[in-house]
Design an enzyme around this catalytic site. Structure first.
Site, mmCIF file in Angstrom:
data_model
loop_
_atom_site.group_PDB
_atom_site.id
_atom_site.type_symbol
_atom_site.label_atom_id
_atom_site.label_comp_id
_atom_site.label_asym_id
_atom_site.label_seq_id
_atom_site.Cartn_x
_atom_site.Cartn_y
_atom_site.Cartn_z
ATOM 1 C CG ASP A 214 158.363 85.365 64.544
ATOM 2 O OD1 ASP A 214 159.561 85.681 64.632
ATOM 3 O OD2 ASP A 214 157.883 84.391 65.127
ATOM 4 C CG HIS B 164 162.388 83.939 65.809
ATOM 5 N ND1 HIS B 164 161.014 83.998 65.894
ATOM 6 C CD2 HIS B 164 162.767 82.895 66.598
ATOM 7 C CE1 HIS B 164 160.585 83.035 66.705
ATOM 8 N NE2 HIS B 164 161.622 82.353 67.147
ATOM 9 C CB SER C 5 160.724 79.241 67.710
ATOM 10 O OG SER C 5 160.394 80.292 68.572
#
Length: 337
Positions: A107, A140, A291
């Site tokens: 990620d 994220h 996600s």
């Protein structure tokens, strides 16, 4: 680096991925080759179309693909990712017990946070695995790490930064990272990113790299496309593709990818997790998207892997007639945060 749009797919202009068997056949279009970790990037001569080269190489039985651009999948509103919202601190204490399970997280990286302060896995991270501090998807990876930590207490994360602060990465970098994982694979792998391909066929080198991790359960998001068009790598048959349901966990979230290729689903709306400690944020945020449904499923698999092999457990869950199914989203994982 430049990005080219081909339909609803995105590629690196002038680049084709291939293995060594395709080099001779592609020589007439190729200006340079960079080879590392099991994949060759063919840098094409000016004006050569990577999609046309890919098609011709495949007609010769060779494995090739444009260098697709893949993106993280927080909730999108037709433009940059919607911003996460500040949230109050969450009283989670990870404890000191270790499950022995390892979860791979590809990620944007993971930032420092109280939830994993003092853990062995975070102490091993280098500066290249730190979360991006700027960009529409900065934080994220840290958010996803928090979902995994709460869903699978005691599991260790193995972090690889493959996306930039805007959540953008390319197939070449991801394939190379997966190639390096072969000698010491994790039990579970979380991929909260993806994209369409120019021809809606599976990208062969990415498929090969994931398929080579034979003892790993790979879990990937179905994308925030609101369509049934295959989203890769989630649509690969040996990947657990994860869609999102709404906060009531009754219906498909309107943005979620869906279709027969989606295997499982979990809440994607308004999840709260760890985040960057910067600006208006104090280390916590609320965010939405496939996600974040993905680590709910990956974490459940990792938690179950304490007692039995991850591949056996998820196979039984997905094949059971007793699990609740959501149409076009597969098996519902009802846990939330």
């Amino acid at each position: 680096m430049e990005i080219q749009s081909v339909g609803e797919a995105f590629i690196r202009p002038g680049q084709v991925l291939a293995d060594r068997t395709a080099l001779a056949a592609a020589a007439r279009w190729t200006q340079a080759v960079s080879e590392a970790d099991g994949v060759c990037v063919l840098h094409l001569s000016p004006g050569v179309d990577p999609c046309e080269v890919t098609t011709e190489l495949r007609e010769q039985g060779l494995r090739a693909s444009p260098n697709h651009v893949l993106r993280g999948q927080p909730l999108w509103f037709g433009g940059p990712a919607s911003r996460p919202f500040p949230a109050p601190p969450v009283g989670f204490k990870p404890g000191r017990s270790r499950s022995g399970v390892v979860v791979g997280l590809l990620d944007t990286g993971v930032a420092k946070h109280p939830w994993w302060s003092g853990t062995d896995w975070y102490a091993r991270l280098g500066p290249d695995e730190a979360d991006a501090s700027e960009g529409s998807q900065a934080g994220h990876g840290t958010f996803i790490a928090g979902v995994l930590a709460r869903r699978a207490p005691g599991a260790a994360l193995r972090v690889h930064r493959v996306l930039d602060g805007d959540g953008i990465g390319d197939e070449a970098a991801i394939v190379r990272t997966l190639y390096r994982m072969r000698d010491n694979p994790p039990q579970v792998l979380n991929l909260s990113f993806g994209g369409h391909t120019f021809d809606d066929r599976p990208p062969p080198l990415l498929a090969d790299a994931i398929g080579a991790l034979t003892e790993t359960v790979t879990v990937a998001c179905a994308g925030n496309t609101a369509s049934d068009r295959p989203f890769w790598p989630a649509a690969l048959p040996y990947v657990v593709g994860v869609g999102a349901v709404d906060s009531c966990r009754q219906d498909r979230a309107p943005y979620s990818g869906h279709g027969t290729w989606v295997d499982a689903c979990a809440q994607g709306d308004w999840l709260t997790s760890s985040y960057l400690d910067a600006g208006e944020f104090g280390g916590y945020a609320a965010w939405s998207g496939t996600s974040f449904a993905t680590p709910l499923v990956a974490g459940a698999i990792a938690d179950a892997a304490r007692e039995e092999p991850a591949r056996e457990w998820i196979r039984r869950v997905l094949d059971s007639d007793e699990t609740r199914q959501i149409p076009d989203l597969g098996v519902l994982f009802a846990a939330s945060l």
